[in-house]
Write a protein that holds these residues in place. Sequence first.
Motif, PDB file in Angstrom:
ATOM      1  N   PHE A 108      19.008 -35.017  15.298  1.00 49.27           N
ATOM      2  CA  PHE A 108      17.760 -34.494  14.746  1.00 49.27           C
ATOM      3  C   PHE A 108      17.896 -34.448  13.227  1.00 49.27           C
ATOM      4  O   PHE A 108      18.722 -33.699  12.685  1.00 49.27           O
ATOM      5  N   CYS A 109      17.101 -35.215  12.556  1.00 46.77           N
ATOM      6  CA  CYS A 109      17.140 -35.296  11.085  1.00 46.77           C
ATOM      7  C   CYS A 109      16.040 -34.387  10.542  1.00 46.77           C
ATOM      8  O   CYS A 109      14.918 -34.827  10.279  1.00 46.77           O
ATOM      9  N   ASP A 110      16.353 -33.119  10.401  1.00 48.48           N
ATOM     10  CA  ASP A 110      15.321 -32.112  10.135  1.00 48.48           C
ATOM     11  C   ASP A 110      14.894 -32.021   8.680  1.00 48.48           C
ATOM     12  O   ASP A 110      13.871 -31.415   8.369  1.00 48.48           O
ATOM     13  N   GLU A 111      15.653 -32.622   7.773  1.00 48.30           N
ATOM     14  CA  GLU A 111      15.289 -32.560   6.357  1.00 48.30           C
ATOM     15  C   GLU A 111      14.341 -33.707   5.994  1.00 48.30           C
ATOM     16  O   GLU A 111      14.390 -34.778   6.576  1.00 48.30           O
ATOM     17  N   ILE A 112      13.471 -33.452   5.018  1.00 48.42           N
ATOM     18  CA  ILE A 112      12.660 -34.515   4.419  1.00 48.42           C
ATOM     19  C   ILE A 112      13.206 -34.717   3.012  1.00 48.42           C
ATOM     20  O   ILE A 112      12.957 -33.928   2.105  1.00 48.42           O
ATOM     21  N   ARG A 113      13.997 -35.776   2.855  1.00 49.36           N
ATOM     22  CA  ARG A 113      14.726 -35.981   1.606  1.00 49.36           C
ATOM     23  C   ARG A 113      14.002 -36.886   0.608  1.00 49.36           C
ATOM     24  O   ARG A 113      14.483 -37.102  -0.486  1.00 49.36           O
ATOM     25  N   GLY A 114      12.889 -37.459   1.020  1.00 47.98           N
ATOM     26  CA  GLY A 114      12.162 -38.342   0.126  1.00 47.98           C
ATOM     27  C   GLY A 114      10.884 -38.800   0.786  1.00 47.98           C
ATOM     28  O   GLY A 114      10.590 -38.486   1.944  1.00 47.98           O
ATOM     29  N   ILE A 115      10.090 -39.557   0.043  1.00 50.66           N
ATOM     30  CA  ILE A 115       8.818 -40.036   0.577  1.00 50.66           C
ATOM     31  C   ILE A 115       9.032 -41.088   1.645  1.00 50.66           C
ATOM     32  O   ILE A 115       8.279 -41.187   2.605  1.00 50.66           O
ATOM     33  N   ASN A 116      10.083 -41.899   1.500  1.00 47.54           N
ATOM     34  CA  ASN A 116      10.403 -42.918   2.494  1.00 47.54           C
ATOM     35  C   ASN A 116      11.131 -42.234   3.655  1.00 47.54           C
ATOM     36  O   ASN A 116      12.336 -41.976   3.588  1.00 47.54           O
ATOM     37  N   ARG A 117      10.388 -41.937   4.731  1.00 49.26           N
ATOM     38  CA  ARG A 117      10.949 -41.167   5.838  1.00 49.26           C
ATOM     39  C   ARG A 117      12.050 -41.951   6.571  1.00 49.26           C
ATOM     40  O   ARG A 117      12.970 -41.360   7.139  1.00 49.26           O
ATOM     41  N   LYS A 118      11.926 -43.265   6.591  1.00 50.65           N
ATOM     42  CA  LYS A 118      12.966 -44.084   7.229  1.00 50.65           C
ATOM     43  C   LYS A 118      14.305 -43.863   6.542  1.00 50.65           C
ATOM     44  O   LYS A 118      15.330 -43.619   7.190  1.00 50.65           O
ATOM     45  N   MET A 119      14.311 -43.931   5.206  1.00 56.26           N
ATOM     46  CA  MET A 119      15.559 -43.746   4.472  1.00 56.26           C
ATOM     47  C   MET A 119      16.027 -42.297   4.517  1.00 56.26           C
ATOM     48  O   MET A 119      17.225 -42.019   4.480  1.00 56.26           O
ATOM     49  N   SER A 120      15.087 -41.367   4.620  1.00 59.49           N
ATOM     50  CA  SER A 120      15.454 -39.963   4.779  1.00 59.49           C
ATOM     51  C   SER A 120      16.243 -39.772   6.071  1.00 59.49           C
ATOM     52  O   SER A 120      17.282 -39.108   6.094  1.00 59.49           O
ATOM     53  N   ASN A 121      15.751 -40.383   7.156  1.00 64.44           N
ATOM     54  CA  ASN A 121      16.472 -40.315   8.430  1.00 64.44           C
ATOM     55  C   ASN A 121      17.851 -40.951   8.322  1.00 64.44           C
ATOM     56  O   ASN A 121      18.865 -40.384   8.748  1.00 64.44           O
TER      57      ASN A 121
END
Length: 388
Positions: A108-121
């Motif tokens: 579970f990748c619970d953080e949103i680390r950037g606008i590109n959600r794919k790279m955030s995951n």
Amino acid sequence: MTLVLHSLGVLLGLLSLAGGGFYLVAGLLTLRFFSKSRPQPLDPAPAISVLVPVCGLDAGAWQNWSSLCQQDYPNYEVIFGVQDLSDPALPVLKDLCQTFPERARWYFCDEIRGINRKMSNLSQMLPHAHHEVIVLADSDVRVTPGYLRQITAPLADPRIGVVTCGYVDHSPKRLGAAFLAMGRCIDFIPSVLIARFLDDGLRFAIGPTVVLRREVLETIGGLEIALNRVGDDYRLGYTAWEAGYRVELSTYVLDNDCSDESLLKAVERELRWCRTIRSNRGKQYFGMVFTFGTVYSALLWGLLPSVWTLTLCLAVQGIRWLQAIVSMILMGTPRLLLWLWLLPLRDVMSLVIWLLGCFGNRIYWRGRWLQVHRHGQLQEIVKNSRGE
């Protein structure tokens, strides 16, 4: 009026010749690339971590994901990541991990680390990867058992830091899927080969599969360099090239199931790609004006009907059809031949989409409207809406 028509005729004639030349070169480079012998698989085979970001349930998801878990490869793991516990893909992922308990895991990748959600995951999945060779794979591709052996084979050359490969729907069943498949098979991959030839090697990667050694990824700044960019594949490959590594294109062509795509969605997707390419490659994007020879030659004959304009039109059309057939056969997509009747519409729409891509910087991606700036930098405009 006569002078205007004459000038327009000369312009269309030159553009037709340029387009015919593009088709000819594309066909020859495709023939040369896919006819070459494949590199031998690495021996010993390095351990691999395959990272698959998941958002939603794609068509044929179980078949796609299970194909990654049934590789003819001695030591590898497949790691899936989801950002929403209510994602409809999660029950399927849980079943998959129970079916292949020694091969697959999900997080579970619970953080949103950037606008590109794919790279955030992906950036949250990477710390869970155990091995030194990293494969970033899209969730909507299906692979054969020899996939990992073939895509990692170029890493035998230590100068190669990134390996990537093309993708196409091998058996499109609907108009939208055939529209996308034809564009990828006869335009996109041949254009990649032309860029590879002109630049003496690739300077970018292609999204559905990117293979990197962990040390290369760390050298270029990690996955974080693409957290707020569209065209993350382009950025990873380009940054690796800037760092002195080579980017290699594999002869492996992924099977990308596009059966859920309507024609409207297909056009919307390609417009997003065009604006992404323009933001990343800048002025080089406008060089694509010379690649629409079939449309130019047909317009020329329509405006100035004569023996020579008809001859030029038929010659350009013939080269294009031959190039399309060669590409379909060499890339292992013979069922795409059933959609050859779509080629004239495909070429006209390619020109229209390219023209639309010359202007504007708004894209619609995974339920969000985003604004694309120079070098693929993203800015979110409207969240979770299509215009409200």
